[in-house]
Design a protein around this motif. Structure first.
Motif, PDB file in Angstrom:
ATOM      1  N   PRO A  37      30.757  55.114  42.441  1.00 25.23           N
ATOM      2  CA  PRO A  37      32.085  55.488  42.920  1.00 25.23           C
ATOM      3  C   PRO A  37      32.377  54.870  44.282  1.00 25.23           C
ATOM      4  O   PRO A  37      31.456  54.513  45.022  1.00 25.23           O
ATOM      5  CB  PRO A  37      32.004  57.012  43.003  1.00 25.23           C
ATOM      6  CG  PRO A  37      30.559  57.324  43.073  1.00 25.23           C
ATOM      7  CD  PRO A  37      29.856  56.257  42.318  1.00 25.23           C
ATOM      8  N   LYS A  38      33.664  54.765  44.577  1.00 24.35           N
ATOM      9  CA  LYS A  38      34.084  54.268  45.890  1.00 24.35           C
ATOM     10  C   LYS A  38      33.737  55.332  46.929  1.00 24.35           C
ATOM     11  O   LYS A  38      33.721  56.516  46.628  1.00 24.35           O
ATOM     12  CB  LYS A  38      35.610  54.053  45.843  1.00 24.35           C
ATOM     13  CG  LYS A  38      36.163  53.174  46.931  1.00 24.35           C
ATOM     14  CD  LYS A  38      37.630  52.898  46.623  1.00 24.35           C
ATOM     15  CE  LYS A  38      38.311  52.081  47.719  1.00 24.35           C
ATOM     16  NZ  LYS A  38      38.374  52.768  48.988  1.00 24.35           N
ATOM     17  N   GLY A  39      33.470  54.921  48.127  1.00 19.56           N
ATOM     18  CA  GLY A  39      33.130  55.886  49.170  1.00 19.56           C
ATOM     19  C   GLY A  39      31.702  56.354  49.035  1.00 19.56           C
ATOM     20  O   GLY A  39      30.806  55.568  48.737  1.00 19.56           O
ATOM     21  N   CYS A  42      30.207  61.657  45.894  1.00 16.92           N
ATOM     22  CA  CYS A  42      31.498  62.339  45.983  1.00 16.92           C
ATOM     23  C   CYS A  42      31.973  62.895  44.643  1.00 16.92           C
ATOM     24  O   CYS A  42      32.756  63.841  44.599  1.00 16.92           O
ATOM     25  CB  CYS A  42      32.553  61.429  46.589  1.00 16.92           C
ATOM     26  SG  CYS A  42      33.074  60.105  45.506  1.00 16.92           S
ATOM     27  N   THR A  43      31.474  62.339  43.518  1.00 14.50           N
ATOM     28  CA  THR A  43      31.963  62.847  42.226  1.00 14.50           C
ATOM     29  C   THR A  43      31.367  64.203  41.883  1.00 14.50           C
ATOM     30  O   THR A  43      31.884  64.910  41.034  1.00 14.50           O
ATOM     31  CB  THR A  43      31.593  61.867  41.098  1.00 14.50           C
ATOM     32  OG1 THR A  43      30.196  61.598  41.179  1.00 14.50           O
ATOM     33  CG2 THR A  43      32.358  60.578  41.220  1.00 14.50           C
ATOM     34  N   VAL A  85      33.126  68.279  48.682  1.00 17.40           N
ATOM     35  CA  VAL A  85      33.713  66.953  48.831  1.00 17.40           C
ATOM     36  C   VAL A  85      35.007  67.029  49.650  1.00 17.40           C
ATOM     37  O   VAL A  85      35.756  68.003  49.574  1.00 17.40           O
ATOM     38  CB  VAL A  85      33.941  66.312  47.439  1.00 17.40           C
ATOM     39  CG1 VAL A  85      34.966  67.075  46.645  1.00 17.40           C
ATOM     40  CG2 VAL A  85      34.314  64.852  47.574  1.00 17.40           C
ATOM     41  N   ASP A 102      38.367  64.472  51.455  1.00 13.68           N
ATOM     42  CA  ASP A 102      39.143  63.267  51.143  1.00 13.68           C
ATOM     43  C   ASP A 102      38.432  62.002  51.604  1.00 13.68           C
ATOM     44  O   ASP A 102      38.372  61.013  50.886  1.00 13.68           O
ATOM     45  CB  ASP A 102      40.516  63.341  51.813  1.00 13.68           C
ATOM     46  CG  ASP A 102      41.401  64.336  51.083  1.00 13.68           C
ATOM     47  OD1 ASP A 102      41.076  64.625  49.909  1.00 13.68           O
ATOM     48  OD2 ASP A 102      42.354  64.832  51.685  1.00 13.68           O
ATOM     49  N   CYS A 147      35.415  61.346  51.822  1.00 11.45           N
ATOM     50  CA  CYS A 147      34.244  60.978  51.026  1.00 11.45           C
ATOM     51  C   CYS A 147      34.604  60.011  49.913  1.00 11.45           C
ATOM     52  O   CYS A 147      33.778  59.236  49.452  1.00 11.45           O
ATOM     53  CB  CYS A 147      33.611  62.219  50.403  1.00 11.45           C
ATOM     54  SG  CYS A 147      33.094  63.421  51.615  1.00 11.45           S
ATOM     55  N   ARG A 148      35.848  60.081  49.434  1.00  5.29           N
ATOM     56  CA  ARG A 148      36.244  59.237  48.312  1.00  5.29           C
ATOM     57  C   ARG A 148      36.639  57.840  48.759  1.00  5.29           C
ATOM     58  O   ARG A 148      36.919  56.981  47.932  1.00  5.29           O
ATOM     59  CB  ARG A 148      37.410  59.874  47.559  1.00  5.29           C
ATOM     60  CG  ARG A 148      37.068  61.238  46.995  1.00  5.29           C
ATOM     61  CD  ARG A 148      38.170  61.709  46.072  1.00  5.29           C
ATOM     62  NE  ARG A 148      38.184  63.167  45.954  1.00  5.29           N
ATOM     63  CZ  ARG A 148      37.356  63.848  45.185  1.00  5.29           C
ATOM     64  NH1 ARG A 148      36.461  63.217  44.464  1.00  5.29           N
ATOM     65  NH2 ARG A 148      37.428  65.163  45.148  1.00  5.29           N
ATOM     66  N   SER A 149      36.740  57.628  50.068  1.00  8.11           N
ATOM     67  CA  SER A 149      37.177  56.306  50.507  1.00  8.11           C
ATOM     68  C   SER A 149      36.154  55.627  51.420  1.00  8.11           C
ATOM     69  O   SER A 149      35.959  54.422  51.330  1.00  8.11           O
ATOM     70  CB  SER A 149      38.526  56.416  51.223  1.00  8.11           C
ATOM     71  OG  SER A 149      38.423  57.364  52.268  1.00  8.11           O
ATOM     72  N   ASP A 169      32.261  55.122  52.827  1.00 12.99           N
ATOM     73  CA  ASP A 169      30.843  55.336  52.558  1.00 12.99           C
ATOM     74  C   ASP A 169      30.197  55.875  53.832  1.00 12.99           C
ATOM     75  O   ASP A 169      30.266  55.229  54.867  1.00 12.99           O
ATOM     76  CB  ASP A 169      30.222  53.992  52.158  1.00 12.99           C
ATOM     77  CG  ASP A 169      28.849  54.193  51.550  1.00 12.99           C
ATOM     78  OD1 ASP A 169      28.476  55.352  51.304  1.00 12.99           O
ATOM     79  OD2 ASP A 169      28.163  53.184  51.321  1.00 12.99           O
TER      80      ASP A 169
END
Lengths: 352, 312
Positions: free
Chosen positions: A288-290, A294-295, A300, A302, A304-306, A308
């Protein structure tokens, strides 16, 4: 004890396996089995490397001895770079670092006798005569608790624990400084596991060995390791001395992993609130990105999803890669100033 | 460093036993081989055939090429135990002379194709860079139409080899070579597959972590573990070589027509199948039994060479 020397220094180690596809077998992607791992192993210590199946523990261990051609990063053992060494240099460095394998059945050549298996490293790296070699093989067999009488038998005549002892004797033959133990106990019965682990500890005391102990058995790692690194999807998420890591894990993944260890006391086990992760580990071919976690992370955010998270020293001797431990982020976003301890209780309260 | 460690349940319990004497591996192999009844019978028969073709001519000294036209087409008798053919040549003498050629062609061609096939298979399986090249080369050989190829090879090289080594030795080298280089492909493919699987086994990784170089990795770890398929290929290869040689002789591409081989005898006799059926029987029986005995020997040897089977 004075500051121990760093025996192994791993910097940003990457091990990517190409995925080929299509008619022309072009490279269409890569399985990022190990994706930027950084850690040190001090002389004489045991570093535990834990994580679930397929997170890249074994690949990391094998890449460390350059059984694979690494995709990036550097591995320094006593100051010499393994990752860049030429085949001849590498061959000369081999005696310093050895490996004990997971499956004692598969790691011994079924067509060689025990004496030949243990003697192979001696044959390759020393100029001992046949009699001297035989003497050294017997000495090694004594050291690992194998009866000398079995020297001319084939591996299939032995039990799993005995085979693992043969594997350990082979690894010890050249007086190595550093041994990678790749899940040495995973294929053994519980009673034999204790024997083998105790043997490894005895040998460490006597010979001053340094271990990288790869395992998914958290209790065993707690028993043998001085420091523990937790891996998730090709990255180390947390690296800390044993006691702090087990008593107060910082990273949400470590918390979840530790809460999965069963407690022998049924009363405590019934009262315990476990963190149960949902979903599966994402494919290492398509992380996953970031943040990789995060999944599935229960906490989690915000960011974390973008972005690293950086693997950094969050407290003296404790390293982690998590935005929750990032002061600026936690101050601006979610629940200001949550320490590691609060975090754990909060999380366990919310997960039932 | 020799004092015993604390956690030594195995050693402590049995420390009184003396080390077993190092036993020769070949002794173990022979002990196991002896337990295989079929293999032992096969070995017995094969040794008998070998003795017959090597020592036989000294005991049965009729010239296989001697034509006694008055005794032609005679049945088994004391003078001619296997009878005579349409020109009155003694069948037993021809069987012995033919066996000598057939068995040596079989063994030599098998050895050649085995060496070629194992070499290509191991290299292709072990070195990824050579895999594509060598396997396409193997495919190329598999795709070649065999008979026209043989015709061309024989036309090109027969006279040169004949003048260099004499008519019979020249043809012998040619036949062995031709059979050898047209029958290694199956071995190569089987060996390559096994090597590919072996290469990923942990003991190969372990040897690499020790620093064993590739050449010794192959001889010490790979080859002993691909013995079984090689053994099977070898036994089938002998049979195949004897039969191919027969076919070549029949087509007039092999040995000259007055030079007996088992295949030649068999094909000569088919013309008289209705009048003298026993004449087909002798070479047919010799070919089948030799092939069968070699197959059994291979079977027993394969079991005997595997330490996992040995001793049970």
């Amino acid at each position: 004890m004075s500051t121990p020397r760093k025996l192994v220094e791993v910097r940003d180690l990457k091990m990517h396996f190409p995925i080929r596809g299509g008619l022309l077998r072009r490279i269409v992607g890569a399985v990022k089995a190990v994706d930027g791992v950084t850690f040190d192993i001090l002389e004489g210590e045991t570093l535990g490397l834990v994580g679930e199946s397929g997170c890249g523990k074994s690949t990391c261990g094998r890449a460390l001895l350059r059984l694979y051609e690494v995709s990036g990063g550097s591995i320094l053992i006593e100051g010499a770079d393994i990752a860049e060494a030429s085949p001849e240099e590498l061959r000369r460095m081999r005696p310093k670092m050895q490996m004990v394998f997971q499956d004692p059945q598969a790691s011994l050549n079924p067509r060689m006798t025990v004496a030949r298996i243990i003697g192979e490293p001696l044959l390759e790296h020393t100029s001992l005569s046949k009699a001297e070699r035989e003497e050294r093989v017997y000495e090694l067999m004594d050291q690992v608790g194998l009866n000398r009488a079995f020297a001319n038998r084939y591996p299939d005549a032995f039990s799993g624990g005995q085979r693992q002892r043969i594997g350990i004797a082979r690894a010890l033959a050249l007086n190595p400084r550093f041994i990678v133990c790749d899940e040495p106990i995973a294929a053994l019965d519980v009673s034999i596991q204790a024997q083998v682990v105790n043997l490894l500890e005895d040998l460490q005391d006597k010979l001053g060995l340094t271990y990288l102990f790869i395992s998914h058995d958290l209790s065993m790692v707690r028993h043998i390791a001085d420091r523990v690194a937790v891996m998730y999807l090709g990255k180390i998420v947390e690296l800390a001395p044993r006691e702090p890591l087990y008593s107060a894990p910082l990273h949400p993944y470590t918390q979840a992993l530790l809460s999965a260890v069963p407690d022998p006391d049924p009363a405590i086990a019934a009262r315990r609130q476990r963190t149960i992760l949902t979903g599966d580990v994402p494919s290492p071919a398509n992380p996953p990105k970031g943040c990789n976690f995060c999944t599935r992370c229960p906490q989690v955010m915000d960011i974390c999803r973008s972005v690293d998270p950086e693997f950094r020293e969050v407290a003296p001797g404790r390293f982690a890669a998590c935005h929750l431990l990032d002061d600026t982020v936690s101050a601006s976003g979610h629940g200001p100033g949550r320490g590691a301890q609060d975090q754990k209780t909060n999380q366990q309260g919310s997960m039932t | 460093m020799t004092e015993p460690v604390i956690h030594n349940p195995v050693g402590a319990a049995q420390a009184a036993r003396l080390p077993e004497k190092a036993r020769s591996q070949w002794r173990d192999v022979w002990d196991q081989f002896r337990t295989h009844k079929g293999a032992l019978t096969g070995l017995g028969f094969f040794v008998f055939i070998l003795l017959a073709v090597i020592v036989g001519p000294l005991l049965w000294d009729i010239d296989p090429k001697y034509i006694d036209i008055r005794a032609r087409n005679s049945g088994p008798s004391l003078a001619h135990p296997f009878g005579t053919d349409q020109l009155g040549r003694d069948t037993l003498a021809r069987m012995i002379a033919g066996g000598r050629t057939s068995v040596s062609v079989g063994l030599m061609a098998m050895a050649l194709s085995l060496v070629l096939g194992t070499f290509i298979g191991v290299l292709a399986g072990y070195f990824r860079r050579l895999d594509g090249l060598f396997m396409r080369f193997t495919d190329l050989f598999l795709a070649l139409p065999l008979l026209p190829l043989l015709l061309v090879i024989i036309l090109l090289f027969r006279d040169a080899l004949r003048s260099a080594f004499g008519p019979e030795a020249g043809i012998f080298i040619l036949i062995v070579g031709v059979i050898g280089i047209t029958s290694w492909m199956q071995t190569a493919r089987i060996v390559r597959g096994d090597v590919l699987a072996l290469k990923e086994r942990e003991f190969v990784l372990a040897a690499r972590s020790i620093g064993t170089p590739s050449r010794r990795m192959i001889t010490r770890h790979i080859l002993p573990n691909v013995m079984s398929p090689i053994m099977v290929s070898a036994t089938l290869g002998i049979a195949n070589a004897i039969i191919t040689e027969s076919a070549l002789s029949f087509l007039g591409l092999g040995f000259p027509s007055d030079f007996p081989t088992w295949g030649r005898l068999l094909f000569d006799s088919t013309d008289y199948l209705q009048q003298y059926p026993e004449r087909v029987m002798w070479p047919g029986l010799a070919i089948s039994l030799t092939v069968l005995s070699v197959n059994y020997i291979g079977d027993g040897l394969r079991d005997a060479l595997d330490p996992r089977i040995r001793g049970r």
